[in-house]
Design a protein around this motif. Structure first.
Motif, PDB file in Angstrom:
ATOM      1  N   MET A   8       0.645  -1.029  -0.144  1.00 41.72           N
ATOM      2  CA  MET A   8      -0.374  -0.136   0.288  1.00 41.72           C
ATOM      3  C   MET A   8       1.180   1.410  -0.389  1.00 41.72           C
ATOM      4  SD  MET A   8      -2.650   1.028   2.889  1.00 41.72           S
ATOM      5  CE  MET A   8      -4.139  -0.352   2.120  1.00 41.72           C
ATOM      6  N   MET A   9       2.293   1.376   0.952  1.00 46.34           N
ATOM      7  CA  MET A   9       2.778   2.523   0.937  1.00 46.34           C
ATOM      8  C   MET A   9       3.587   2.792  -0.291  1.00 46.34           C
ATOM      9  SD  MET A   9       2.726   3.905   3.489  1.00 46.34           S
ATOM     10  CE  MET A   9       3.491   5.495   3.338  1.00 46.34           C
ATOM     11  N   ASP A  32       2.136   1.455  -4.008  1.00 45.05           N
ATOM     12  CA  ASP A  32       1.067   2.444  -4.349  1.00 45.05           C
ATOM     13  C   ASP A  32       1.013   3.470  -3.759  1.00 45.05           C
ATOM     14  OD1 ASP A  32       0.920   0.155  -5.110  1.00 45.05           O
ATOM     15  OD2 ASP A  32      -0.601  -0.502  -4.204  1.00 45.05           O
ATOM     16  N   PHE A  33       1.328   4.611  -2.482  1.00 46.24           N
ATOM     17  CA  PHE A  33       1.274   5.755  -1.963  1.00 46.24           C
ATOM     18  C   PHE A  33       1.937   6.823  -2.794  1.00 46.24           C
ATOM     19  CE2 PHE A  33       2.140   9.382   0.637  1.00 46.24           C
ATOM     20  CZ  PHE A  33       0.423   9.838   0.593  1.00 46.24           C
ATOM     21  N   GLU A  57     -10.352   6.867  -4.546  1.00 46.40           N
ATOM     22  CA  GLU A  57     -10.554   5.917  -2.861  1.00 46.40           C
ATOM     23  C   GLU A  57      -9.166   7.078  -2.377  1.00 46.40           C
ATOM     24  OE1 GLU A  57      -9.091   5.286  -6.363  1.00 46.40           O
ATOM     25  OE2 GLU A  57     -10.088   3.163  -6.238  1.00 46.40           O
ATOM     26  N   LEU A  62      -6.834   6.753  -0.818  1.00 43.24           N
ATOM     27  CA  LEU A  62      -4.746   6.415  -0.495  1.00 43.24           C
ATOM     28  C   LEU A  62      -4.568   7.431  -1.627  1.00 43.24           C
ATOM     29  CD1 LEU A  62      -2.397   5.268  -0.053  1.00 43.24           C
ATOM     30  CD2 LEU A  62      -3.329   3.530  -1.901  1.00 43.24           C
ATOM     31  N   SER A  63      -5.365   7.415  -3.025  1.00 46.53           N
ATOM     32  CA  SER A  63      -4.849   7.979  -4.237  1.00 46.53           C
ATOM     33  C   SER A  63      -5.613   9.826  -3.931  1.00 46.53           C
ATOM     34  CB  SER A  63      -5.825   8.022  -4.994  1.00 46.53           C
ATOM     35  OG  SER A  63      -7.247   7.836  -5.417  1.00 46.53           O
ATOM     36  N   SER A 100      -5.767  11.020  -0.481  1.00 47.39           N
ATOM     37  CA  SER A 100      -4.338  11.279   0.101  1.00 47.39           C
ATOM     38  C   SER A 100      -3.257  12.370  -0.672  1.00 47.39           C
ATOM     39  CB  SER A 100      -4.113  10.913   0.813  1.00 47.39           C
ATOM     40  OG  SER A 100      -5.733   9.752   1.661  1.00 47.39           O
ATOM     41  N   ALA A 101      -2.656  10.734  -1.279  1.00 46.97           N
ATOM     42  CA  ALA A 101      -1.664  11.176  -2.343  1.00 46.97           C
ATOM     43  C   ALA A 101      -1.723  12.304  -2.910  1.00 46.97           C
ATOM     44  CB  ALA A 101      -1.438  10.100  -3.426  1.00 46.97           C
TER      45      ALA A 101
END
Length: 213
Positions: free
Chosen positions: A1-2, A4-5, A145, A147-148, A150-151
């Motif tokens: 996951m990290m 991908d982030f 998502e 995650l995306s 936040s990125a």
């Protein structure tokens, strides 16, 4: 996951920073100000312009999907239109025609005295223009998502920091890079923006063709 982030963070940062072009807009800022502008005043302008583009980012980020749904616009249609806007911007960057028009000394003095100069036109639309607007909505709509998201937020804050530093140190940047050096960097950024624009257009058109054919 990290992993991908950080991949998304790197991708978003490169995309947005190429479109914003901090070195290029810092040169435009200097061209709009009189020669006797103090370092303290430039610092004040840098801070206010940076806050302007951060606020504009969150407004677009929060309202982008609402606007698309309100007008019934598909994200792929926006990708095509946004790609065209970016392509036109890229062409101007490569041709070196992003520089501001010449102003009289009286207009320059008025610009530096007016606090709104940091917001309009420096913050919007010079730094945060239609290309950035469209790109944020496209990136936001493609990846919903957390995650995306936040990125994307972190990437933009990194870009905003680079804009602040470029504005704050614009005098030194021009001194060490020179006008020619800044133009070279802007033209290289233009090539990257052009490639991003083509990806947006091709991706949007391919999906629309499959959908409507």
């Amino acid at each position: 996951m990290m992993v991908d982030f950080f991949n998304l963070l790197l991708q978003y940062t490169i995309t947005i920073i190429a479109i914003v072009d901090p070195l290029g807009v810092s040169a435009i800022m200097l061209s709009l100000l009189p020669q006797n502008t103090t370092k303290e005043h430039i610092n004040k302008i840098a801070a206010k312009a940076t806050m302007t583009i951060i606020v504009a980012f969150f407004v677009v980020l929060l309202s982008g999907n609402f606007l698309l749904n309100l007008f019934g616009i598909e994200i792929d249609s926006l990708k095509v239109m946004g790609g065209i806007i970016l392509l036109l911007t890229a062409i101007k960057m490569v041709q070196g025609s992003m520089e501001s028009k010449n102003q009289t000394e009286e207009e320059r003095q008025e610009a530096i005295k007016n606090d709104e100069f940091s917001i309009i036109p420096l913050g919007i639309p010079i730094t945060f223009g239609p290309g950035v607007f469209a790109t944020i909505i496209i990136l936001r709509g493609e990846h919903l998502e957390m995650l995306s998201l936040s990125a994307l937020v972190l990437a933009y804050l990194i870009v905003a920091l680079s804009v602040y530093l470029a504005f704050k140190n614009s005098i030194y940047i021009r001194k060490y890079l020179g006008i020619t050096g800044q133009k070279i960097v802007s033209r290289l950024m233009g090539l990257i923006v052009g490639a991003i624009a083509v990806q947006f257009i091709v991706g949007g058109v391919s999906v629309l063709v499959k959908h409507y054919m």
